[in-house]
Write a protein that holds these residues in place. Structure first.
Motif, PDB file in Angstrom:
ATOM      1  N   GLN A 218      -4.841  -4.442 -24.811  1.00 23.07           N
ATOM      2  CA  GLN A 218      -6.084  -3.695 -24.954  1.00 23.07           C
ATOM      3  C   GLN A 218      -5.766  -2.203 -24.977  1.00 23.07           C
ATOM      4  O   GLN A 218      -4.940  -1.722 -24.208  1.00 23.07           O
ATOM      5  N   PRO A 219      -6.409  -1.428 -25.870  1.00 27.63           N
ATOM      6  CA  PRO A 219      -6.187   0.022 -25.834  1.00 27.63           C
ATOM      7  C   PRO A 219      -6.574   0.605 -24.480  1.00 27.63           C
ATOM      8  O   PRO A 219      -7.432   0.082 -23.782  1.00 27.63           O
ATOM      9  N   ALA A 220      -5.917   1.683 -24.104  1.00 26.72           N
ATOM     10  CA  ALA A 220      -6.223   2.338 -22.840  1.00 26.72           C
ATOM     11  C   ALA A 220      -7.676   2.790 -22.806  1.00 26.72           C
ATOM     12  O   ALA A 220      -8.285   3.084 -23.841  1.00 26.72           O
ATOM     13  N   LEU A 221      -8.236   2.831 -21.599  1.00 26.09           N
ATOM     14  CA  LEU A 221      -9.626   3.230 -21.420  1.00 26.09           C
ATOM     15  C   LEU A 221      -9.723   4.751 -21.372  1.00 26.09           C
ATOM     16  O   LEU A 221      -9.055   5.394 -20.561  1.00 26.09           O
ATOM     17  N   ARG A 222     -10.557   5.318 -22.240  1.00 27.67           N
ATOM     18  CA  ARG A 222     -10.733   6.761 -22.314  1.00 27.67           C
ATOM     19  C   ARG A 222     -12.160   7.129 -21.913  1.00 27.67           C
ATOM     20  O   ARG A 222     -13.129   6.632 -22.496  1.00 27.67           O
ATOM     21  N   GLY A 223     -12.274   8.001 -20.916  1.00 28.63           N
ATOM     22  CA  GLY A 223     -13.583   8.412 -20.451  1.00 28.63           C
ATOM     23  C   GLY A 223     -14.422   9.054 -21.542  1.00 28.63           C
ATOM     24  O   GLY A 223     -13.954   9.952 -22.240  1.00 28.63           O
ATOM     25  N   PHE A 224     -15.674   8.595 -21.715  1.00 30.69           N
ATOM     26  CA  PHE A 224     -16.641   9.080 -22.696  1.00 30.69           C
ATOM     27  C   PHE A 224     -16.157   8.881 -24.139  1.00 30.69           C
ATOM     28  O   PHE A 224     -16.695   9.488 -25.057  1.00 30.69           O
ATOM     29  N   GLU A 225     -15.141   8.026 -24.336  1.00 23.49           N
ATOM     30  CA  GLU A 225     -14.643   7.739 -25.682  1.00 23.49           C
ATOM     31  C   GLU A 225     -14.650   6.238 -25.984  1.00 23.49           C
ATOM     32  O   GLU A 225     -15.156   5.829 -27.032  1.00 23.49           O
ATOM     33  N   SER A 226     -14.084   5.427 -25.110  1.00 21.62           N
ATOM     34  CA  SER A 226     -14.001   3.988 -25.364  1.00 21.62           C
ATOM     35  C   SER A 226     -15.396   3.392 -25.498  1.00 21.62           C
ATOM     36  O   SER A 226     -16.303   3.713 -24.725  1.00 21.62           O
ATOM     37  N   ALA A 227     -15.558   2.501 -26.472  1.00 16.93           N
ATOM     38  CA  ALA A 227     -16.879   1.950 -26.764  1.00 16.93           C
ATOM     39  C   ALA A 227     -17.022   0.483 -26.378  1.00 16.93           C
ATOM     40  O   ALA A 227     -18.126  -0.063 -26.460  1.00 16.93           O
ATOM     41  N   THR A 228     -15.946  -0.157 -25.944  1.00 21.19           N
ATOM     42  CA  THR A 228     -16.005  -1.567 -25.560  1.00 21.19           C
ATOM     43  C   THR A 228     -15.049  -1.829 -24.404  1.00 21.19           C
ATOM     44  O   THR A 228     -14.127  -1.043 -24.146  1.00 21.19           O
ATOM     45  N   LEU A 229     -15.266  -2.950 -23.737  1.00 20.54           N
ATOM     46  CA  LEU A 229     -14.364  -3.435 -22.700  1.00 20.54           C
ATOM     47  C   LEU A 229     -14.267  -4.958 -22.807  1.00 20.54           C
ATOM     48  O   LEU A 229     -15.260  -5.620 -23.132  1.00 20.54           O
ATOM     49  N   PRO A 230     -13.102  -5.528 -22.500  1.00 25.37           N
ATOM     50  CA  PRO A 230     -12.989  -6.991 -22.501  1.00 25.37           C
ATOM     51  C   PRO A 230     -13.562  -7.566 -21.213  1.00 25.37           C
ATOM     52  O   PRO A 230     -13.390  -6.999 -20.129  1.00 25.37           O
ATOM     53  N   LEU A 231     -14.241  -8.702 -21.321  1.00 23.52           N
ATOM     54  CA  LEU A 231     -14.833  -9.352 -20.157  1.00 23.52           C
ATOM     55  C   LEU A 231     -15.151 -10.794 -20.515  1.00 23.52           C
ATOM     56  O   LEU A 231     -15.840 -11.057 -21.501  1.00 23.52           O
ATOM     57  N   ARG A 232     -14.616 -11.727 -19.747  1.00 23.32           N
ATOM     58  CA  ARG A 232     -14.906 -13.159 -19.901  1.00 23.32           C
ATOM     59  C   ARG A 232     -14.678 -13.648 -21.329  1.00 23.32           C
ATOM     60  O   ARG A 232     -15.514 -14.354 -21.902  1.00 23.32           O
ATOM     61  N   GLY A 233     -13.573 -13.269 -21.909  1.00 22.33           N
ATOM     62  CA  GLY A 233     -13.219 -13.756 -23.229  1.00 22.33           C
ATOM     63  C   GLY A 233     -13.960 -13.110 -24.378  1.00 22.33           C
ATOM     64  O   GLY A 233     -13.853 -13.550 -25.518  1.00 22.33           O
ATOM     65  N   ALA A 234     -14.698 -12.054 -24.107  1.00 21.34           N
ATOM     66  CA  ALA A 234     -15.481 -11.381 -25.147  1.00 21.34           C
ATOM     67  C   ALA A 234     -15.239  -9.878 -25.075  1.00 21.34           C
ATOM     68  O   ALA A 234     -14.676  -9.352 -24.117  1.00 21.34           O
ATOM     69  N   THR A 235     -15.696  -9.189 -26.108  1.00 26.25           N
ATOM     70  CA  THR A 235     -15.663  -7.730 -26.148  1.00 26.25           C
ATOM     71  C   THR A 235     -17.080  -7.223 -25.939  1.00 26.25           C
ATOM     72  O   THR A 235     -17.979  -7.528 -26.732  1.00 26.25           O
ATOM     73  N   VAL A 236     -17.305  -6.480 -24.864  1.00 27.80           N
ATOM     74  CA  VAL A 236     -18.651  -6.087 -24.449  1.00 27.80           C
ATOM     75  C   VAL A 236     -18.876  -4.606 -24.749  1.00 27.80           C
ATOM     76  O   VAL A 236     -18.001  -3.780 -24.467  1.00 27.80           O
ATOM     77  N   PRO A 237     -20.033  -4.253 -25.331  1.00 25.68           N
ATOM     78  CA  PRO A 237     -20.322  -2.833 -25.598  1.00 25.68           C
ATOM     79  C   PRO A 237     -20.330  -2.017 -24.311  1.00 25.68           C
ATOM     80  O   PRO A 237     -20.785  -2.473 -23.256  1.00 25.68           O
ATOM     81  N   LEU A 238     -19.831  -0.795 -24.416  1.00 26.24           N
ATOM     82  CA  LEU A 238     -19.735   0.101 -23.267  1.00 26.24           C
ATOM     83  C   LEU A 238     -20.326   1.450 -23.636  1.00 26.24           C
ATOM     84  O   LEU A 238     -20.032   1.998 -24.699  1.00 26.24           O
ATOM     85  N   ARG A 239     -21.172   1.982 -22.761  1.00 25.34           N
ATOM     86  CA  ARG A 239     -21.664   3.345 -22.959  1.00 25.34           C
ATOM     87  C   ARG A 239     -21.409   4.153 -21.696  1.00 25.34           C
ATOM     88  O   ARG A 239     -21.293   3.601 -20.597  1.00 25.34           O
ATOM     89  N   TRP A 240     -21.344   5.450 -21.856  1.00 30.38           N
ATOM     90  CA  TRP A 240     -21.003   6.350 -20.763  1.00 30.38           C
ATOM     91  C   TRP A 240     -22.190   7.251 -20.431  1.00 30.38           C
ATOM     92  O   TRP A 240     -22.973   7.609 -21.315  1.00 30.38           O
ATOM     93  N   GLN A 241     -22.293   7.610 -19.166  1.00 28.85           N
ATOM     94  CA  GLN A 241     -23.288   8.592 -18.760  1.00 28.85           C
ATOM     95  C   GLN A 241     -22.757   9.385 -17.566  1.00 28.85           C
ATOM     96  O   GLN A 241     -21.928   8.893 -16.795  1.00 28.85           O
ATOM     97  N   SER A 242     -23.184  10.610 -17.456  1.00 26.96           N
ATOM     98  CA  SER A 242     -22.747  11.463 -16.355  1.00 26.96           C
ATOM     99  C   SER A 242     -23.440  11.034 -15.061  1.00 26.96           C
ATOM    100  O   SER A 242     -24.581  10.573 -15.075  1.00 26.96           O
ATOM    101  N   GLY A 243     -22.730  11.189 -13.955  1.00 25.91           N
ATOM    102  CA  GLY A 243     -23.295  10.840 -12.663  1.00 25.91           C
ATOM    103  C   GLY A 243     -22.451  11.417 -11.539  1.00 25.91           C
ATOM    104  O   GLY A 243     -21.390  12.002 -11.766  1.00 25.91           O
ATOM    105  N   ARG A 244     -22.912  11.239 -10.314  1.00 26.53           N
ATOM    106  CA  ARG A 244     -22.221  11.811  -9.161  1.00 26.53           C
ATOM    107  C   ARG A 244     -21.001  11.004  -8.760  1.00 26.53           C
ATOM    108  O   ARG A 244     -20.061  11.533  -8.173  1.00 26.53           O
ATOM    109  N   HIS A 245     -21.016   9.696  -9.035  1.00 23.28           N
ATOM    110  CA  HIS A 245     -19.940   8.827  -8.600  1.00 23.28           C
ATOM    111  C   HIS A 245     -19.437   7.996  -9.787  1.00 23.28           C
ATOM    112  O   HIS A 245     -20.210   7.644 -10.682  1.00 23.28           O
TER     113      HIS A 245
END
Length: 267
Positions: free
Chosen positions: A88-115
């Motif tokens: 899997q490509p390395a995870l890049r903050g506010f750049e990567s758009a998907t993550l692998p989970l349970r045999g699938a590729t799941v959409p990922l979105r980023w948002q700013s927050g305190r933690h």
């Protein structure tokens, strides 16, 4: 007469570890882990999801080992490239758009927050993941949040599956622990603790559940006898297909998790 002080002398370590850098023909610099092992009888170069590894007998010089690695750098480069394609490509903050989970590729979105926190979200008919991240969070914070999310998801899966198997067991597992394993997918300790590879959460759920069943059956049969496999068969009739799945995809699953959780790769 036997020397009584011999028993008090410190034994030489059976394994010694350090690392060196090797420049490939394409200009890349590869970090090679050097392992001196008392059981090694020859120099061995290997590549797995953890990277390049050079194993040496204890009496072999470091220069001889590095010369061996340099002479086999073409093979090393090919193996590293093959593993890179599997991972899997390395995870890049506010750049990567998907993550692998349970045999699938799941959409990922980023948002700013305190933690730094990763959560699953459902909006209507769509499902995805939301990664909340402070502006100054670095690779280590991202990796920690991802690790916590994956472990939480894995524990949730076990929480759904375990009740159906408990009534037929002689005792319940003491606890579950998740970690990255180099070759195994799970193990059962004498005190009833079940250790599982965290990359199982990237696999298809039926394969993950098979590994759980496998380790639970060791509470009944602490071996791999015909009686043990009969217990597995009774609970997971399709276990052969799941084992074949790991033979095909196991290396990729482990390499993907390493790429996602290694701050040095993500930095």
């Amino acid at each position: 007469m036997r020397n009584p002080f011999r028993l008090l002398s410190a034994k030489p370590p059976s394994t010694e570890r350090d690392a060196f850098e090797l420049v490939l023909d394409d200009g890349r610099v590869v970090r090679v882990q050097r392992v001196r092992n008392a059981r090694a009888r020859r120099i061995k170069l290997s590549v797995d999801e953890r990277g390049a590894r050079l194993t040496l007998p204890l009496r072999t010089s470091a220069a001889s080992g590095e010369r061996f690695a340099h002479e086999h750098r073409d093979w090393l480069q090919a193996q590293i490239d093959r593993h890179a394609l599997d991972a899997q490509p390395a995870l890049r903050g506010f750049e990567s758009a998907t993550l692998p989970l349970r045999g699938a590729t799941v959409p990922l979105r980023w948002q700013s927050g305190r933690h730094a926190r990763l959560q699953a979200e459902e909006a209507g008919d769509t499902a995805g993941l939301v990664f909340q991240l402070p502006a100054r969070a670095g690779p280590t914070a991202i990796a920690r949040a991802l690790h916590d999310f994956y472990e939480g998801q894995a524990r949730a899966d076990i929480g759904r599956w375990l009740p159906r198997y408990l009534p037929a067991l002689p005792r319940a597992p003491r606890l579950f622990r998740f970690r990255q394993m180099s070759s195994q997918w799970g193990s059962l300790s004498p005190d009833g603790t079940v250790a599982l590879d965290l990359s199982l959460i990237l696999a298809r759920p039926s394969a993950f559940e098979y590994v759980l069943v496998h380790e639970l059956c060791h509470l009944i049969q602490p071996n791999h006898s015909a009686a043990f496999w009969a217990e597995v068969e009774a609970r997971c009739p399709h276990w052969r297909g799941e084992r074949a799945y790991f033979h095909t995809h196991g290396r990729q699953l482990k390499a993907s998790l390493r790429a996602l959780l290694d701050p040095q790769i993500n930095g």
